[in-house]
Scaffold this active site. Structure first.
Site, mmCIF file in Angstrom:
data_model
loop_
_atom_site.group_PDB
_atom_site.id
_atom_site.type_symbol
_atom_site.label_atom_id
_atom_site.label_comp_id
_atom_site.label_asym_id
_atom_site.label_seq_id
_atom_site.Cartn_x
_atom_site.Cartn_y
_atom_site.Cartn_z
ATOM 1 N N CYS A 7 -74.329 66.869 -48.285
ATOM 2 C CA CYS A 7 -75.146 65.730 -47.880
ATOM 3 C C CYS A 7 -74.882 64.495 -48.727
ATOM 4 O O CYS A 7 -75.280 63.393 -48.370
ATOM 5 C CB CYS A 7 -76.628 66.100 -47.957
ATOM 6 N N GLY A 58 -79.898 77.471 -39.548
ATOM 7 C CA GLY A 58 -79.036 78.461 -38.910
ATOM 8 C C GLY A 58 -77.575 78.395 -39.288
ATOM 9 O O GLY A 58 -76.904 79.418 -39.393
ATOM 10 N N GLY A 112 -82.853 72.718 -41.760
ATOM 11 C CA GLY A 112 -83.538 72.793 -43.037
ATOM 12 C C GLY A 112 -84.142 71.477 -43.483
ATOM 13 O O GLY A 112 -85.236 71.437 -44.045
ATOM 14 N N SER A 113 -83.453 70.374 -43.236
ATOM 15 C CA SER A 113 -83.969 69.072 -43.671
ATOM 16 C C SER A 113 -85.263 68.717 -42.943
ATOM 17 O O SER A 113 -86.209 68.212 -43.560
ATOM 18 C CB SER A 113 -82.923 67.971 -43.449
ATOM 19 N N GLN A 155 -80.120 77.995 -48.671
ATOM 20 C CA GLN A 155 -78.940 78.691 -49.178
ATOM 21 C C GLN A 155 -79.171 80.190 -49.331
ATOM 22 O O GLN A 155 -78.218 80.979 -49.304
ATOM 23 C CB GLN A 155 -78.519 78.105 -50.527
ATOM 24 N N ASN A 183 -78.250 74.768 -54.115
ATOM 25 C CA ASN A 183 -77.129 74.608 -53.190
ATOM 26 C C ASN A 183 -75.835 74.219 -53.883
ATOM 27 O O ASN A 183 -74.752 74.392 -53.317
ATOM 28 C CB ASN A 183 -77.473 73.563 -52.120
#
Length: 394
Positions: A326, A201, A72-73, A180, A152
């Site tokens: 994170c 994933g 995602g990042s 999310q 999130n």
């Protein structure tokens, strides 16, 4: 410690056995590079195409609009930075929100140093984007609106359809970070007017290190990684075939189980919230009460420090979080909690519990019983709480 009760599924999920089983042959037998001409490699092209089709179907998209990334990042970074580059001739203004994931916020900070102007729209006390403020932020130079599908930390689901409509009415591209939300709520990119979307994933029982970006056909977005012709020349590098098989299998599984799984999560989530709110005084539920992710409960306990709370929960075999994984090493209070109006001293006492498909009512009861005692013990050591109780009893 006999059992681990894992309630941090927003940070990562357990890779499902069927996902792991599907991946293993691509490590041991079908390990060929998809760019080669011999069959052990070239056959994997068809395998990748199949996974692309699975994910596209889940979003109501076309398979050639799905691009595999490392997560995602990366997808967030790619969308923001490449859009700013590709549409520089049209404008230099991006709109996002104050409660985005740091993959978005830090990308915006980077772009601001490059001359891009960014407006950070506020949210209400439930974490819902202020649509009037968003409309007022639009300029002739606005090229992109990026608003996460669901937060999130506090789980609030945004009015994505309305935001997409606003963007398209003004001829602006719309991106949503759905890391999310994908696998937790139904998403159709046409119904929600989404031009670009990010997902990862490992948030829906797939492997880590693999994600995807949905990029609507016709959107001008340039390569983020250069070096080869993979991903239709937009993302160079030998394809992570085991990971791609894993994320495709996990996506299919998530779609197949979504209704039954999320109905159960909602029931247990609401049971958790009711017990905590009724049995632990001076507690605040963060995020929208109804418009939230099925598995998310986020609380603030006054006169309690979040890090101590997590350590003591861990000693009881309970895995939770004070916010985003994170930033869990940071001592600063959550930017999300500050954005919804919480003062620093309350935001420091946050706890995020995110349920999974294996969570049981017995797990919830154990967690709440432990939580009651831990909060009481921590408050007993707090001079602030002692002063507060003394004033209340006057």
């Amino acid at each position: 410690m006999e059992k681990i009760i894992y309630l941090d599924n927003a940070a990562t999920t357990r890779t499902a056995p069927e996902v792991l089983d599907a991946m293993i042959p691509y490590f041991t037998e079908k390990y060929g590079n998809p760019s080669t001409v011999y069959s052990i490699g070239s056959q994997n092209k068809d395998v990748i195409t199949k996974q692309r089709e699975i994910i596209a179907e889940a979003l109501g998209a076309q398979s050639n609009e799905i691009y595999f990334t490392a997560g995602g990042s990366e997808s967030d970074n790619w969308v923001l930075k490449a859009t700013a580059d590709a549409y520089a001739g049209k404008g230099n203004h991006i709109i996002t929100t104050k409660i985005e994931h740091h993959a978005i916020l830090h990308s915006c900070e980077y772009l601001e140093k490059k001359g891009i102007e960014v407006t950070y729209v506020g949210v209400d006390e439930n974490g819902v984007v202020d649509l009037e403020e968003l409309k007022a932020a639009i300029r002739p130079t606005t090229i992109l609106i990026s608003v996460m599908f669901a937060n999130n930390e506090i789980g609030t689901i945004q009015p994505i359809r309305e935001i997409g409509e606003i963007a398209h009415e003004h001829g602006i591209l719309f991106h949503t970070d759905a890391v999310q939300a994908f696998g937790q709520v139904p998403i159709n990119v046409d119904e929600y007017h989404i031009d670009m979307l990010s997902a990862s994933g490992h948030k829906f029982n797939g492997p880590k290190g693999i994600g995807f970006a949905y990029i609507r056909k016709g959107v001008k977005i340039r390569s983020f990684i250069h070096g080869g012709a993979q991903e239709r020349k937009r993302r160079a590098g030998t394809e992570n075939v085991p990971g791609i098989v894993g994320i495709g299998t996990a996506a299919a599984r998530a779609m197949r189980t979504m209704k039954e799984r999320t109905d159960k999560e909602i029931e247990l989530r609401d049971y958790l919230i009711e017990r905590v709110m009724n049995e632990i005084p001076y507690t605040k539920l963060n995020g929208h009460r109804e418009k939230r992710l099925p598995n998310n409960a986020n609380f603030c306990f006054r006169f309690v420090e979040g890090e101590s709370l997590l350590i003591m929960l861990d000693m009881k075999g309970i895995c939770g979080s004070s916010g985003s994984a994170c930033t869990s090493g940071s001592l600063d209070p959550s930017h999300v909690l500050l954005a919804i109006g919480l003062p620093h001293e309350i935001a420091h006492g946050s706890l995020r519990l995110t349920l999974g498909e294996d969570t049981t009512k017995e797990d919830i009861d154990y967690v709440v019983d432990c939580l009651k005692k831990i909060v009481a013990d921590l408050r007993a050591m707090s001079p602030l709480y002692e002063d507060f109780v003394r004033k209340q009893n006057r």
